[in-house]
Design a protein around this motif. Structure first.
Motif, PDB file in Angstrom:
ATOM      1  N   GLY A  59      13.093  23.236 -16.150  1.00 40.33           N
ATOM      2  CA  GLY A  59      11.643  23.513 -15.982  1.00 40.33           C
ATOM      3  C   GLY A  59      11.676  24.814 -16.637  1.00 40.33           C
ATOM      4  O   GLY A  59      12.662  25.254 -17.504  1.00 40.33           O
ATOM      5  N   GLU A  60      10.686  25.515 -16.336  1.00 42.26           N
ATOM      6  CA  GLU A  60      10.279  27.068 -16.910  1.00 42.26           C
ATOM      7  C   GLU A  60      11.500  27.639 -16.740  1.00 42.26           C
ATOM      8  O   GLU A  60      12.031  28.532 -17.621  1.00 42.26           O
ATOM      9  CB  GLU A  60       8.929  27.498 -16.303  1.00 42.26           C
ATOM     10  CG  GLU A  60       8.729  28.759 -16.922  1.00 42.26           C
ATOM     11  CD  GLU A  60       7.749  29.612 -16.114  1.00 42.26           C
ATOM     12  OE1 GLU A  60       7.280  29.085 -15.116  1.00 42.26           O
ATOM     13  OE2 GLU A  60       7.086  30.747 -16.815  1.00 42.26           O
ATOM     14  N   VAL A  61      11.962  27.821 -15.529  1.00 40.69           N
ATOM     15  CA  VAL A  61      13.288  28.639 -15.220  1.00 40.69           C
ATOM     16  C   VAL A  61      14.246  28.444 -16.002  1.00 40.69           C
ATOM     17  O   VAL A  61      14.844  29.374 -16.640  1.00 40.69           O
ATOM     18  CB  VAL A  61      13.162  28.885 -13.741  1.00 40.69           C
ATOM     19  CG1 VAL A  61      14.425  29.797 -13.348  1.00 40.69           C
ATOM     20  CG2 VAL A  61      11.893  29.275 -12.795  1.00 40.69           C
ATOM     21  N   MET A  62      14.840  27.176 -16.096  1.00 44.72           N
ATOM     22  CA  MET A  62      15.944  26.923 -16.752  1.00 44.72           C
ATOM     23  C   MET A  62      15.875  27.049 -18.121  1.00 44.72           C
ATOM     24  O   MET A  62      16.781  27.500 -18.807  1.00 44.72           O
ATOM     25  CB  MET A  62      16.259  25.278 -16.561  1.00 44.72           C
ATOM     26  CG  MET A  62      16.793  25.186 -14.849  1.00 44.72           C
ATOM     27  SD  MET A  62      18.166  26.338 -14.633  1.00 44.72           S
ATOM     28  CE  MET A  62      17.658  27.269 -12.929  1.00 44.72           C
ATOM     29  N   ARG A  90      10.231  19.218 -16.323  1.00 46.70           N
ATOM     30  CA  ARG A  90       8.893  19.653 -15.939  1.00 46.70           C
ATOM     31  C   ARG A  90       8.519  20.979 -16.430  1.00 46.70           C
ATOM     32  O   ARG A  90       9.560  21.407 -17.266  1.00 46.70           O
ATOM     33  CB  ARG A  90       8.660  19.297 -14.306  1.00 46.70           C
ATOM     34  CG  ARG A  90       9.638  20.269 -13.540  1.00 46.70           C
ATOM     35  CD  ARG A  90       9.412  20.361 -12.247  1.00 46.70           C
ATOM     36  NE  ARG A  90      10.445  21.165 -11.509  1.00 46.70           N
ATOM     37  CZ  ARG A  90      10.149  21.552 -10.158  1.00 46.70           C
ATOM     38  NH1 ARG A  90       9.166  21.128  -9.511  1.00 46.70           N
ATOM     39  NH2 ARG A  90      10.987  22.611  -9.630  1.00 46.70           N
ATOM     40  N   ASP A  91       7.370  21.462 -16.041  1.00 47.49           N
ATOM     41  CA  ASP A  91       6.961  22.717 -16.482  1.00 47.49           C
ATOM     42  C   ASP A  91       6.729  22.517 -18.062  1.00 47.49           C
ATOM     43  O   ASP A  91       7.190  23.528 -18.888  1.00 47.49           O
ATOM     44  CB  ASP A  91       7.788  23.895 -16.075  1.00 47.49           C
ATOM     45  CG  ASP A  91       7.882  24.016 -14.792  1.00 47.49           C
ATOM     46  OD1 ASP A  91       7.291  23.434 -13.808  1.00 47.49           O
ATOM     47  OD2 ASP A  91       9.020  24.517 -14.272  1.00 47.49           O
ATOM     48  N   HIS A 117      11.858  19.046  -8.264  1.00 52.96           N
ATOM     49  CA  HIS A 117      13.445  18.912  -8.701  1.00 52.96           C
ATOM     50  C   HIS A 117      14.261  18.350  -7.512  1.00 52.96           C
ATOM     51  O   HIS A 117      15.426  18.269  -7.667  1.00 52.96           O
ATOM     52  CB  HIS A 117      13.831  20.431  -8.811  1.00 52.96           C
ATOM     53  CG  HIS A 117      13.409  21.375  -7.700  1.00 52.96           C
ATOM     54  ND1 HIS A 117      13.409  22.445  -7.926  1.00 52.96           N
ATOM     55  CD2 HIS A 117      13.181  21.169  -6.536  1.00 52.96           C
ATOM     56  CE1 HIS A 117      13.290  23.171  -6.634  1.00 52.96           C
ATOM     57  NE2 HIS A 117      13.016  22.309  -5.817  1.00 52.96           N
TER      58      HIS A 117
HETATM   59  O1  LIG Z   1      13.217  24.269 -10.416  1.00 57.36           O
HETATM   60  C1  LIG Z   1      14.043  23.586 -10.998  1.00 57.36           C
HETATM   61  O2  LIG Z   1      15.251  23.201 -10.781  1.00 57.36           O
HETATM   62  C2  LIG Z   1      13.758  23.116 -12.398  1.00 57.36           C
HETATM   63  C3  LIG Z   1      12.468  23.792 -12.715  1.00 57.36           C
HETATM   64  O3  LIG Z   1      11.386  23.543 -12.293  1.00 57.36           O
HETATM   65  C4  LIG Z   1      12.567  25.179 -13.454  1.00 57.36           C
HETATM   66  O4  LIG Z   1      13.509  25.292 -14.109  1.00 57.36           O
HETATM   67  O5  LIG Z   1      11.555  25.942 -13.458  1.00 57.36           O
END
Ligand SMILES: O=C([O-])CC(=O)C(=O)O
Ligand SMILES: [Mg+2]
Length: 224
Positions: free
Chosen positions: A103-106, A125-126, A146
């Motif tokens: 997602g956004e963070v990864m 996602r994101d 997740h």
């Molecule tokens: O929460 C997670 O594992 C994946 C996710 O949405 C992120 O990386 O933003």
């Protein structure tokens, strides 16, 4: 394995992935129906540029509250691979894609670690945020949660979309899909791609011209 010259990678980026696939075929070093991920691995951001990089690998699961590793296991592994990097994560859940590792963070974090994108049979996602980072998502599905996502192993051979890859392999991918580049011919592929393009354009020039004649050896002209 030694990294290729940076100008070889830069040259490979100039071609779309189907042209690279055609160029590889001209060397006849692998069956023409192998070396690429199946269409179940979709390009989520078709407008982003070609992705070229060395593979870092891992496996994940998201179903069930079971022990596993955090993303730091994958962060540490990708740093052992020369850049530019592409992460290939096999989702071992059955069926896969129940929870998103990506997602956004990864996307933002792996981008900062020199990764161009991910290829996974799992879900992502994101989408808007990952797209804004320019991080390429090639994935089996898009999802909302997740789940209990966790990393299991890194640095092992993995299979995604029927394509088996190992750490250090070279991938080329764009809106059409994901292709494994045989490293031993990587430096020869730009010239081979030019020959493929020239042959096709020569044929198409004739097809579109007033000289076009369907009785004049069409298949011979296509092949030569
Ligand atoms: O929460 C997670 O594992 C994946 C996710 O949405 C992120 O990386 O933003
Ligand atoms: Mg998120």
């Amino acid at each position: 394995m030694e990294a290729l010259e940076p100008d070889v990678l830069a040259a490979l980026r100039r071609y779309d992935t189907p042209t690279m696939a055609n160029a590889i075929e001209t060397f006849d070093i692998r069956p023409h129906d192998t070396g690429y991920a199946g269409h179940e691995i979709r390009c989520i951001f078709p407008d982003l540029p070609v992705m070229v990089g060395y593979v870092a690998t891992g496996t994940i699961r998201a179903r069930g509250d079971e022990p596993g590793h955090g993303p730091d296991l994958v962060w540490n592994h990708v740093r052992q691979i020369p850049g530019p990097r592409v992460v290939v994560l096999q989702d071992l859940d059955d069926p896969p894609g129940h929870g998103a590792f990506w997602g956004e963070v990864m996307a933002t974090t792996f981008d900062a670690l020199g990764c161009e994108g991910v290829v996974t049979n799992g879900c992502v996602r994101d989408l808007d945020e990952a797209h804004a980072v320019g991080f390429r998502f090639f994935a089996g599905s898009v999802g909302v949660s997740h789940g209990y996502v966790r990393a299991e192993e890194v640095g092992v051979p993995v299979t995604v979309g029927g394509l088996q890859v190992s750490p250090g392999d070279l991938l080329h991918a764009d809106k059409h899909g994901v292709l494994l580049i045989p490293r031993e011919i990587a430096a020869d592929l730009p010239a081979a791609a030019e020959r493929v393009i020239a042959r096709e354009q020569n044929f198409l020039g004739w097809v579109k011209s007033p000289e076009f004649d369907p009785d004049d050896n069409m298949i011979g002209r296509l092949r030569h």
